[in-house]
Design a protein around this motif. Structure first.
Motif, PDB file in Angstrom:
ATOM      1  N   ASP A 164       0.833  -1.194   0.000  1.00 45.32           N
ATOM      2  CA  ASP A 164       0.000   0.000   0.000  1.00 45.32           C
ATOM      3  C   ASP A 164       0.878   1.258   0.000  1.00 45.32           C
ATOM      4  OD1 ASP A 164      -2.542   1.485   0.443  1.00 45.32           O
ATOM      5  OD2 ASP A 164      -1.452   2.063   2.250  1.00 45.32           O
ATOM      6  N   ASP A 219       1.232   8.915 -11.044  1.00 44.14           N
ATOM      7  CA  ASP A 219      -0.023   8.879 -11.800  1.00 44.14           C
ATOM      8  C   ASP A 219      -1.014   8.088 -10.925  1.00 44.14           C
ATOM      9  OD1 ASP A 219      -1.867   8.528 -13.906  1.00 44.14           O
ATOM     10  OD2 ASP A 219      -0.731   6.888 -14.798  1.00 44.14           O
ATOM     11  N   PRO A 220      -1.676   8.778  -9.992  1.00 42.64           N
ATOM     12  CA  PRO A 220      -2.496   8.067  -8.997  1.00 42.64           C
ATOM     13  C   PRO A 220      -3.834   7.637  -9.587  1.00 42.64           C
ATOM     14  CG  PRO A 220      -2.748  10.422  -8.743  1.00 42.64           C
ATOM     15  CD  PRO A 220      -1.734  10.240  -9.839  1.00 42.64           C
ATOM     16  N   PRO A 221      -4.644   6.856  -8.849  1.00 38.90           N
ATOM     17  CA  PRO A 221      -6.014   6.599  -9.297  1.00 38.90           C
ATOM     18  C   PRO A 221      -6.738   7.938  -9.492  1.00 38.90           C
ATOM     19  CG  PRO A 221      -5.481   5.244  -7.378  1.00 38.90           C
ATOM     20  CD  PRO A 221      -4.330   6.196  -7.564  1.00 38.90           C
ATOM     21  N   PHE A 264      -7.923  10.077   0.895  1.00 42.21           N
ATOM     22  CA  PHE A 264      -6.820   9.276   0.334  1.00 42.21           C
ATOM     23  C   PHE A 264      -5.790  10.198  -0.350  1.00 42.21           C
ATOM     24  CE2 PHE A 264      -5.514   7.367  -3.822  1.00 42.21           C
ATOM     25  CZ  PHE A 264      -4.711   6.325  -3.368  1.00 42.21           C
ATOM     26  N   HIS A 314      -2.067  -2.788 -18.954  1.00 50.15           N
ATOM     27  CA  HIS A 314      -2.523  -2.034 -17.787  1.00 50.15           C
ATOM     28  C   HIS A 314      -3.459  -0.967 -18.358  1.00 50.15           C
ATOM     29  CE1 HIS A 314      -2.670   0.795 -14.505  1.00 50.15           C
ATOM     30  NE2 HIS A 314      -2.058  -0.074 -13.724  1.00 50.15           N
ATOM     31  N   SER A 361      -4.221   2.009 -17.631  1.00 51.25           N
ATOM     32  CA  SER A 361      -3.821   3.419 -17.743  1.00 51.25           C
ATOM     33  C   SER A 361      -2.310   3.565 -17.903  1.00 51.25           C
ATOM     34  CB  SER A 361      -4.336   4.220 -16.548  1.00 51.25           C
ATOM     35  OG  SER A 361      -3.879   3.638 -15.368  1.00 51.25           O
ATOM     36  N   GLN A 362      -1.739   2.654 -18.638  1.00 47.97           N
ATOM     37  CA  GLN A 362      -0.289   2.712 -18.890  1.00 47.97           C
ATOM     38  C   GLN A 362       0.069   3.975 -19.670  1.00 47.97           C
ATOM     39  OE1 GLN A 362       1.432  -0.913 -20.457  1.00 47.97           O
ATOM     40  NE2 GLN A 362       3.129   0.213 -21.389  1.00 47.97           N
ATOM     41  N   PHE A 400       2.435   4.928  -7.191  1.00 45.48           N
ATOM     42  CA  PHE A 400       1.353   4.251  -7.936  1.00 45.48           C
ATOM     43  C   PHE A 400       1.899   3.867  -9.313  1.00 45.48           C
ATOM     44  CE2 PHE A 400      -0.490   7.509  -5.122  1.00 45.48           C
ATOM     45  CZ  PHE A 400      -1.263   6.698  -4.298  1.00 45.48           C
ATOM     46  N   SER A 426       2.084  -0.350 -14.387  1.00 44.80           N
ATOM     47  CA  SER A 426       2.922  -1.247 -15.187  1.00 44.80           C
ATOM     48  C   SER A 426       4.397  -0.855 -15.143  1.00 44.80           C
ATOM     49  CB  SER A 426       2.439  -1.228 -16.634  1.00 44.80           C
ATOM     50  OG  SER A 426       2.647   0.062 -17.169  1.00 44.80           O
ATOM     51  N   GLY A 427       4.723   0.174 -14.381  1.00 45.24           N
ATOM     52  CA  GLY A 427       6.137   0.498 -14.143  1.00 45.24           C
ATOM     53  C   GLY A 427       6.771   1.440 -15.152  1.00 45.24           C
ATOM     54  N   THR A 428       5.981   2.285 -15.795  1.00 46.50           N
ATOM     55  CA  THR A 428       6.581   3.163 -16.813  1.00 46.50           C
ATOM     56  C   THR A 428       7.623   4.105 -16.202  1.00 46.50           C
ATOM     57  OG1 THR A 428       4.450   3.058 -17.914  1.00 46.50           O
ATOM     58  CG2 THR A 428       6.032   4.615 -18.816  1.00 46.50           C
ATOM     59  N   ASP A 487       3.272  -0.472  -5.945  1.00 51.46           N
ATOM     60  CA  ASP A 487       1.876  -0.728  -6.364  1.00 51.46           C
ATOM     61  C   ASP A 487       1.309  -1.809  -5.451  1.00 51.46           C
ATOM     62  OD1 ASP A 487       0.356   0.073  -9.272  1.00 51.46           O
ATOM     63  OD2 ASP A 487      -0.542  -1.560  -8.096  1.00 51.46           O
ATOM     64  N   ASN A 488       0.001  -1.729  -5.189  1.00 54.96           N
ATOM     65  CA  ASN A 488      -0.599  -2.729  -4.295  1.00 54.96           C
ATOM     66  C   ASN A 488      -1.281  -3.857  -5.070  1.00 54.96           C
ATOM     67  OD1 ASN A 488      -2.874  -1.477  -5.186  1.00 54.96           O
ATOM     68  ND2 ASN A 488      -3.709  -0.957  -3.175  1.00 54.96           N
ATOM     69  N   ASN A 489      -0.968  -3.945  -6.360  1.00 53.69           N
ATOM     70  CA  ASN A 489      -1.523  -5.024  -7.177  1.00 53.69           C
ATOM     71  C   ASN A 489      -0.340  -5.883  -7.648  1.00 53.69           C
ATOM     72  OD1 ASN A 489      -2.245  -6.387  -9.664  1.00 53.69           O
ATOM     73  ND2 ASN A 489      -4.138  -5.202  -9.623  1.00 53.69           N
ATOM     74  N   TYR A 497       0.327  -6.214 -11.423  1.00 54.89           N
ATOM     75  CA  TYR A 497       0.990  -5.059 -12.040  1.00 54.89           C
ATOM     76  C   TYR A 497       2.472  -4.987 -11.626  1.00 54.89           C
ATOM     77  CZ  TYR A 497      -3.772  -3.430 -13.122  1.00 54.89           C
ATOM     78  OH  TYR A 497      -5.059  -3.318 -13.581  1.00 54.89           O
TER      79      TYR A 497
HETATM   80  C1  LIG Z   1      -3.190   5.235 -12.914  1.00 54.00           C
HETATM   81  S1  LIG Z   1      -2.410   3.729 -12.489  1.00 54.00           S
HETATM   82  C2  LIG Z   1      -0.697   4.030 -12.830  1.00 54.00           C
HETATM   83  C3  LIG Z   1      -0.313   3.663 -14.242  1.00 54.00           C
HETATM   84  C4  LIG Z   1       1.159   3.880 -14.536  1.00 54.00           C
HETATM   85  N1  LIG Z   1       1.489   5.285 -14.663  1.00 54.00           N
HETATM   86  C5  LIG Z   1       1.618   3.138 -15.789  1.00 54.00           C
HETATM   87  O1  LIG Z   1       2.212   3.769 -16.679  1.00 54.00           O
HETATM   88  O2  LIG Z   1       1.358   1.950 -15.891  1.00 54.00           O
HETATM   89  C6  LIG Z   1      -2.529   3.756 -10.745  1.00 54.00           C
HETATM   90  C7  LIG Z   1      -2.008   2.513 -10.045  1.00 54.00           C
HETATM   91  O3  LIG Z   1      -2.151   2.731  -8.639  1.00 54.00           O
HETATM   92  C8  LIG Z   1      -2.308   1.463  -8.024  1.00 54.00           C
HETATM   93  N2  LIG Z   1      -2.883   1.715  -6.682  1.00 54.00           N
HETATM   94  C9  LIG Z   1      -4.137   2.110  -6.362  1.00 54.00           C
HETATM   95  N3  LIG Z   1      -4.266   2.294  -5.040  1.00 54.00           N
HETATM   96  C10 LIG Z   1      -3.047   2.005  -4.491  1.00 54.00           C
HETATM   97  C11 LIG Z   1      -2.533   2.024  -3.166  1.00 54.00           C
HETATM   98  N4  LIG Z   1      -3.293   2.361  -2.114  1.00 54.00           N
HETATM   99  N5  LIG Z   1      -1.250   1.693  -2.988  1.00 54.00           N
HETATM  100  C12 LIG Z   1      -0.443   1.340  -4.037  1.00 54.00           C
HETATM  101  N6  LIG Z   1      -0.877   1.310  -5.309  1.00 54.00           N
HETATM  102  C13 LIG Z   1      -2.166   1.637  -5.547  1.00 54.00           C
HETATM  103  C14 LIG Z   1      -3.195   0.673  -8.973  1.00 54.00           C
HETATM  104  O4  LIG Z   1      -3.020  -0.712  -8.800  1.00 54.00           O
HETATM  105  C15 LIG Z   1      -2.740   1.190 -10.337  1.00 54.00           C
HETATM  106  O5  LIG Z   1      -1.844   0.291 -10.951  1.00 54.00           O
END
Ligand SMILES: C[S@@+](CC[C@H](N)C(=O)[O-])C[C@H]1O[C@@H](n2cnc3c(N)ncnc32)[C@H](O)[C@@H]1O
Length: 278
Positions: free
Chosen positions: A22, A41-43, A88, A205, A207-208, A232, A235-237, A253-255, A258
Protein backbone atom coordinates in the motif's frame (compact mmCIF):
# COMPACT_ATOMS: atom_id res chain seq x y z
CA UNK A 1 23.75 -2.97 -12.51
CA UNK A 2 22.12 -4.80 -9.56
CA UNK A 3 19.12 -6.87 -10.68
CA UNK A 4 15.74 -5.71 -9.40
CA UNK A 5 13.45 -7.99 -7.40
CA UNK A 6 10.01 -7.46 -5.92
CA UNK A 7 10.00 -6.54 -2.21
CA UNK A 8 7.37 -5.84 0.41
CA UNK A 9 9.38 -3.14 2.15
CA UNK A 10 12.30 -0.84 1.36
CA UNK A 11 15.71 -1.55 2.93
CA UNK A 12 17.34 1.64 1.74
CA UNK A 13 16.25 4.57 -0.37
CA UNK A 14 19.71 4.67 -1.97
CA UNK A 15 19.00 1.71 -4.28
CA UNK A 16 16.26 1.22 -6.87
CA UNK A 17 13.35 -0.83 -5.51
CA UNK A 18 10.06 -2.27 -6.69
CA UNK A 19 7.69 -2.66 -3.78
CA UNK A 20 4.41 -4.56 -3.57
CA UNK A 21 2.23 -2.86 -0.95
CA UNK A 22 0.00 0.00 0.00
CA UNK A 23 1.43 3.36 -1.09
CA UNK A 24 0.54 5.26 2.07
CA UNK A 25 1.89 2.53 4.35
CA UNK A 26 5.18 2.30 2.43
CA UNK A 27 5.51 6.09 2.24
CA UNK A 28 5.01 6.32 6.01
CA UNK A 29 7.88 3.85 6.50
CA UNK A 30 10.35 6.11 4.66
CA UNK A 31 12.52 8.73 6.36
CA UNK A 32 11.73 12.40 5.73
CA UNK A 33 13.59 14.03 2.82
CA UNK A 34 14.98 10.69 1.64
CA UNK A 35 14.14 10.86 -2.09
CA UNK A 36 14.88 13.52 -4.69
CA UNK A 37 11.59 13.70 -6.61
CA UNK A 38 8.16 12.14 -7.04
CA UNK A 39 6.55 11.56 -10.44
CA UNK A 40 3.25 9.76 -10.13
CA UNK A 41 -0.02 8.88 -11.80
CA UNK A 42 -2.50 8.07 -9.00
CA UNK A 43 -6.01 6.60 -9.30
CA UNK A 44 -8.29 9.29 -10.84
CA UNK A 45 -11.50 7.89 -9.29
CA UNK A 46 -13.19 7.66 -12.69
CA UNK A 47 -14.16 3.99 -12.70
CA UNK A 48 -17.37 4.56 -10.80
CA UNK A 49 -18.10 7.80 -12.64
CA UNK A 50 -21.78 8.29 -13.57
CA UNK A 51 -22.27 4.58 -13.37
CA UNK A 52 -26.06 4.63 -13.27
CA UNK A 53 -26.73 7.11 -16.03
CA UNK A 54 -23.85 5.98 -18.23
CA UNK A 55 -23.63 9.34 -19.89
CA UNK A 56 -20.73 11.08 -21.51
CA UNK A 57 -17.27 9.67 -21.21
CA UNK A 58 -18.32 6.36 -19.70
CA UNK A 59 -20.85 5.56 -22.39
CA UNK A 60 -18.47 6.68 -25.06
CA UNK A 61 -15.83 4.37 -23.63
CA UNK A 62 -18.33 1.54 -23.47
CA UNK A 63 -19.11 1.77 -27.16
CA UNK A 64 -15.43 1.61 -27.89
CA UNK A 65 -14.71 -1.22 -25.49
CA UNK A 66 -17.63 -3.39 -26.64
CA UNK A 67 -17.49 -2.71 -30.34
CA UNK A 68 -13.84 -2.00 -30.87
CA UNK A 69 -12.24 -4.03 -28.12
CA UNK A 70 -10.37 -1.14 -26.47
CA UNK A 71 -9.54 -1.53 -22.78
CA UNK A 72 -11.06 1.01 -20.34
CA UNK A 73 -10.49 1.67 -16.68
CA UNK A 74 -13.12 -0.02 -14.56
CA UNK A 75 -11.08 -1.25 -11.65
CA UNK A 76 -11.65 -1.61 -7.92
CA UNK A 77 -8.47 0.37 -7.26
CA UNK A 78 -10.01 3.34 -9.04
CA UNK A 79 -13.38 3.49 -7.21
CA UNK A 80 -13.79 5.66 -4.10
CA UNK A 81 -16.60 7.67 -2.57
CA UNK A 82 -15.94 11.41 -3.01
CA UNK A 83 -15.01 11.76 0.67
CA UNK A 84 -12.73 8.72 0.67
CA UNK A 85 -10.99 9.92 -2.48
CA UNK A 86 -10.31 13.32 -0.96
CA UNK A 87 -8.87 11.90 2.24
CA UNK A 88 -6.82 9.28 0.33
CA UNK A 89 -5.38 12.01 -1.92
CA UNK A 90 -4.61 14.29 1.03
CA UNK A 91 -2.87 11.44 2.89
CA UNK A 92 -0.55 10.34 0.11
CA UNK A 93 0.31 13.88 -1.01
CA UNK A 94 1.13 14.82 2.59
CA UNK A 95 3.50 11.82 2.80
CA UNK A 96 5.07 12.61 -0.58
CA UNK A 97 5.74 16.19 0.57
CA UNK A 98 7.42 14.73 3.68
CA UNK A 99 9.68 12.17 1.96
CA UNK A 100 10.78 14.33 -1.01
CA UNK A 101 13.75 16.61 -0.29
CA UNK A 102 13.17 20.37 -0.05
CA UNK A 103 13.10 21.86 -3.58
CA UNK A 104 12.67 18.40 -5.12
CA UNK A 105 10.07 18.14 -7.85
CA UNK A 106 6.59 16.69 -7.31
CA UNK A 107 4.78 15.85 -10.53
CA UNK A 108 1.25 14.45 -10.48
CA UNK A 109 -1.06 13.27 -13.26
CA UNK A 110 -4.82 13.68 -13.34
CA UNK A 111 -7.82 14.37 -15.53
CA UNK A 112 -10.54 17.01 -15.17
CA UNK A 113 -12.16 14.69 -12.61
CA UNK A 114 -9.41 14.98 -9.98
CA UNK A 115 -6.74 17.45 -11.03
CA UNK A 116 -8.37 20.45 -9.32
CA UNK A 117 -8.45 18.58 -6.01
CA UNK A 118 -4.78 17.65 -6.40
CA UNK A 119 -3.90 21.28 -7.19
CA UNK A 120 -5.87 22.55 -4.20
CA UNK A 121 -4.23 20.07 -1.83
CA UNK A 122 -0.76 21.05 -3.07
CA UNK A 123 -1.65 24.71 -2.59
CA UNK A 124 -2.98 24.00 0.90
CA UNK A 125 0.35 22.31 1.63
CA UNK A 126 1.85 25.63 0.52
CA UNK A 127 3.93 24.00 -2.23
CA UNK A 128 5.09 26.18 -5.13
CA UNK A 129 3.38 25.31 -8.40
CA UNK A 130 5.68 25.68 -11.41
CA UNK A 131 3.63 24.60 -14.42
CA UNK A 132 0.63 22.63 -15.48
CA UNK A 133 1.21 20.51 -18.56
CA UNK A 134 -1.51 19.36 -20.92
CA UNK A 135 -1.00 15.95 -22.48
CA UNK A 136 -2.97 16.03 -25.72
CA UNK A 137 -3.95 12.60 -27.12
CA UNK A 138 -4.87 13.17 -30.72
CA UNK A 139 -6.00 9.52 -30.96
CA UNK A 140 -8.21 9.59 -27.81
CA UNK A 141 -11.57 7.74 -27.82
CA UNK A 142 -14.13 9.65 -29.90
CA UNK A 143 -17.19 10.84 -27.96
CA UNK A 144 -20.36 9.29 -29.36
CA UNK A 145 -22.92 10.95 -27.05
CA UNK A 146 -22.75 14.41 -28.64
CA UNK A 147 -23.43 15.87 -25.18
CA UNK A 148 -19.93 17.07 -24.40
CA UNK A 149 -16.60 17.87 -25.99
CA UNK A 150 -14.49 14.86 -26.87
CA UNK A 151 -12.17 14.40 -23.89
CA UNK A 152 -8.66 14.16 -25.33
CA UNK A 153 -6.37 15.51 -22.64
CA UNK A 154 -4.83 14.60 -19.33
CA UNK A 155 -3.31 17.16 -16.98
CA UNK A 156 -0.01 17.16 -15.14
CA UNK A 157 0.84 19.46 -12.22
CA UNK A 158 4.50 20.25 -11.59
CA UNK A 159 5.16 21.55 -8.07
CA UNK A 160 8.32 22.13 -6.07
CA UNK A 161 8.55 20.74 -2.56
CA UNK A 162 8.97 24.12 -0.89
CA UNK A 163 6.86 27.10 0.01
CA UNK A 164 6.27 29.78 -2.64
CA UNK A 165 8.50 32.10 -0.66
CA UNK A 166 11.46 29.74 -0.20
CA UNK A 167 11.42 27.63 -3.37
CA UNK A 168 14.70 27.92 -5.27
CA UNK A 169 17.11 26.00 -7.49
CA UNK A 170 14.64 23.31 -8.50
CA UNK A 171 15.85 21.09 -11.33
CA UNK A 172 14.71 22.09 -14.78
CA UNK A 173 16.82 20.80 -17.65
CA UNK A 174 15.77 23.47 -20.11
CA UNK A 175 18.38 22.61 -22.75
CA UNK A 176 17.60 18.90 -22.69
CA UNK A 177 13.91 19.54 -23.30
CA UNK A 178 14.74 22.01 -26.05
CA UNK A 179 16.93 19.35 -27.68
CA UNK A 180 14.07 16.80 -27.46
CA UNK A 181 11.82 19.40 -29.07
CA UNK A 182 14.01 19.76 -32.16
CA UNK A 183 15.85 22.88 -30.92
CA UNK A 184 12.67 24.83 -30.07
CA UNK A 185 11.78 25.91 -26.51
CA UNK A 186 9.50 23.26 -24.95
CA UNK A 187 5.94 24.44 -24.32
CA UNK A 188 3.45 23.02 -21.83
CA UNK A 189 1.14 21.32 -24.33
CA UNK A 190 2.48 17.92 -25.33
CA UNK A 191 1.02 16.20 -28.36
CA UNK A 192 1.88 12.55 -27.74
CA UNK A 193 -0.34 9.64 -28.88
CA UNK A 194 -1.79 7.18 -26.34
CA UNK A 195 0.44 4.25 -25.36
CA UNK A 196 1.27 2.09 -28.37
CA UNK A 197 0.51 -1.63 -28.52
CA UNK A 198 4.23 -2.39 -28.76
CA UNK A 199 4.77 -0.83 -25.31
CA UNK A 200 2.09 -3.21 -23.98
CA UNK A 201 3.80 -6.35 -25.23
CA UNK A 202 4.53 -7.58 -21.69
CA UNK A 203 0.88 -7.28 -20.64
CA UNK A 204 -1.90 -4.71 -20.36
CA UNK A 205 -2.52 -2.03 -17.79
CA UNK A 206 -5.62 0.14 -18.37
CA UNK A 207 -3.82 3.42 -17.74
CA UNK A 208 -0.29 2.71 -18.89
CA UNK A 209 1.44 5.96 -19.84
CA UNK A 210 3.62 6.28 -22.96
CA UNK A 211 7.39 6.04 -22.44
CA UNK A 212 7.84 9.24 -24.49
CA UNK A 213 5.65 11.23 -22.08
CA UNK A 214 7.33 9.98 -18.90
CA UNK A 215 10.73 10.39 -20.57
CA UNK A 216 10.15 14.14 -21.02
CA UNK A 217 9.23 14.53 -17.36
CA UNK A 218 12.17 12.48 -16.10
CA UNK A 219 14.92 14.08 -18.19
CA UNK A 220 13.39 17.55 -17.81
CA UNK A 221 13.04 17.58 -14.03
CA UNK A 222 15.73 15.28 -12.58
CA UNK A 223 19.43 14.55 -12.94
CA UNK A 224 21.25 11.26 -13.45
CA UNK A 225 21.68 9.44 -10.12
CA UNK A 226 18.59 11.09 -8.56
CA UNK A 227 16.04 8.88 -6.77
CA UNK A 228 12.48 9.26 -8.07
CA UNK A 229 9.54 7.72 -6.22
CA UNK A 230 6.30 6.62 -7.91
CA UNK A 231 3.84 5.38 -5.24
CA UNK A 232 1.35 4.25 -7.94
CA UNK A 233 3.64 2.77 -10.59
CA UNK A 234 1.10 0.47 -12.34
CA UNK A 235 2.92 -1.25 -15.19
CA UNK A 236 6.14 0.50 -14.14
CA UNK A 237 6.58 3.16 -16.81
CA UNK A 238 8.33 5.53 -14.39
CA UNK A 239 10.80 2.86 -13.15
CA UNK A 240 11.46 1.75 -16.76
CA UNK A 241 12.29 5.30 -17.88
CA UNK A 242 14.27 6.06 -14.70
CA UNK A 243 16.42 3.00 -15.32
CA UNK A 244 16.94 3.80 -19.00
CA UNK A 245 18.02 7.36 -18.18
CA UNK A 246 20.41 6.60 -15.30
CA UNK A 247 18.09 7.61 -12.42
CA UNK A 248 17.18 5.43 -9.43
CA UNK A 249 13.57 4.64 -8.61
CA UNK A 250 11.21 3.47 -5.92
CA UNK A 251 8.14 2.01 -7.61
CA UNK A 252 5.16 0.95 -5.46
CA UNK A 253 1.88 -0.73 -6.36
CA UNK A 254 -0.60 -2.73 -4.29
CA UNK A 255 -1.52 -5.02 -7.18
CA UNK A 256 0.85 -8.00 -7.51
CA UNK A 257 -0.07 -8.62 -11.13
CA UNK A 258 0.99 -5.06 -12.04
CA UNK A 259 4.17 -5.37 -9.95
CA UNK A 260 5.15 -8.47 -11.94
CA UNK A 261 4.37 -6.67 -15.18
CA UNK A 262 6.60 -3.78 -14.09
CA UNK A 263 9.38 -6.21 -13.26
CA UNK A 264 9.17 -7.80 -16.72
CA UNK A 265 9.31 -4.39 -18.38
CA UNK A 266 12.29 -3.26 -16.30
CA UNK A 267 14.18 -6.41 -17.17
CA UNK A 268 13.57 -5.92 -20.90
CA UNK A 269 16.44 -3.69 -21.90
CA UNK A 270 15.07 -3.20 -25.42
CA UNK A 271 11.92 -1.41 -24.29
CA UNK A 272 12.83 2.06 -25.58
CA UNK A 273 10.20 3.56 -27.85
CA UNK A 274 10.33 6.19 -30.55
CA UNK A 275 10.87 9.62 -29.05
CA UNK A 276 13.06 8.27 -26.24
CA UNK A 277 16.05 10.37 -25.12
CA UNK A 278 18.54 9.33 -22.40
C1 LIG B 1 -3.19 5.24 -12.91
S1 LIG B 1 -2.41 3.73 -12.49
C2 LIG B 1 -0.70 4.03 -12.83
C3 LIG B 1 -0.31 3.66 -14.24
C4 LIG B 1 1.16 3.88 -14.54
N1 LIG B 1 1.49 5.29 -14.66
C5 LIG B 1 1.62 3.14 -15.79
O1 LIG B 1 2.21 3.77 -16.68
O2 LIG B 1 1.36 1.95 -15.89
C6 LIG B 1 -2.53 3.76 -10.75
C7 LIG B 1 -2.01 2.51 -10.04
O3 LIG B 1 -2.15 2.73 -8.64
C8 LIG B 1 -2.31 1.46 -8.02
N2 LIG B 1 -2.88 1.72 -6.68
C9 LIG B 1 -4.14 2.11 -6.36
N3 LIG B 1 -4.27 2.29 -5.04
C10 LIG B 1 -3.05 2.00 -4.49
C11 LIG B 1 -2.53 2.02 -3.17
N4 LIG B 1 -3.29 2.36 -2.11
N5 LIG B 1 -1.25 1.69 -2.99
C12 LIG B 1 -0.44 1.34 -4.04
N6 LIG B 1 -0.88 1.31 -5.31
C13 LIG B 1 -2.17 1.64 -5.55
C14 LIG B 1 -3.19 0.67 -8.97
O4 LIG B 1 -3.02 -0.71 -8.80
C15 LIG B 1 -2.74 1.19 -10.34
O5 LIG B 1 -1.84 0.29 -10.95
Amino acid sequence: MKSISLKEEIDTTRESSLVFGDAIKILRSLPSHSVDHCITDPPYNISGYDHKKKIGWLQSNEVWTKEKNFSKIDAGWDKFSDDDYLSFTKDWLFEVARVVKPNGNIIVFGSYHNIYQIGTILQNLNRKLINSIIWYKRNAFPNVTQRMLCESTEHIIWAVNETKKNAKNWIFNYKKLKEINGGIQMRNMWDIPSTSISEKRHGKHPSQKPVELINRLVVGTSNKGDIIIDPFMGSGTLPVVAQMTGRKFIGIDNNKHYCKLALKRINDSGIASSGFVA
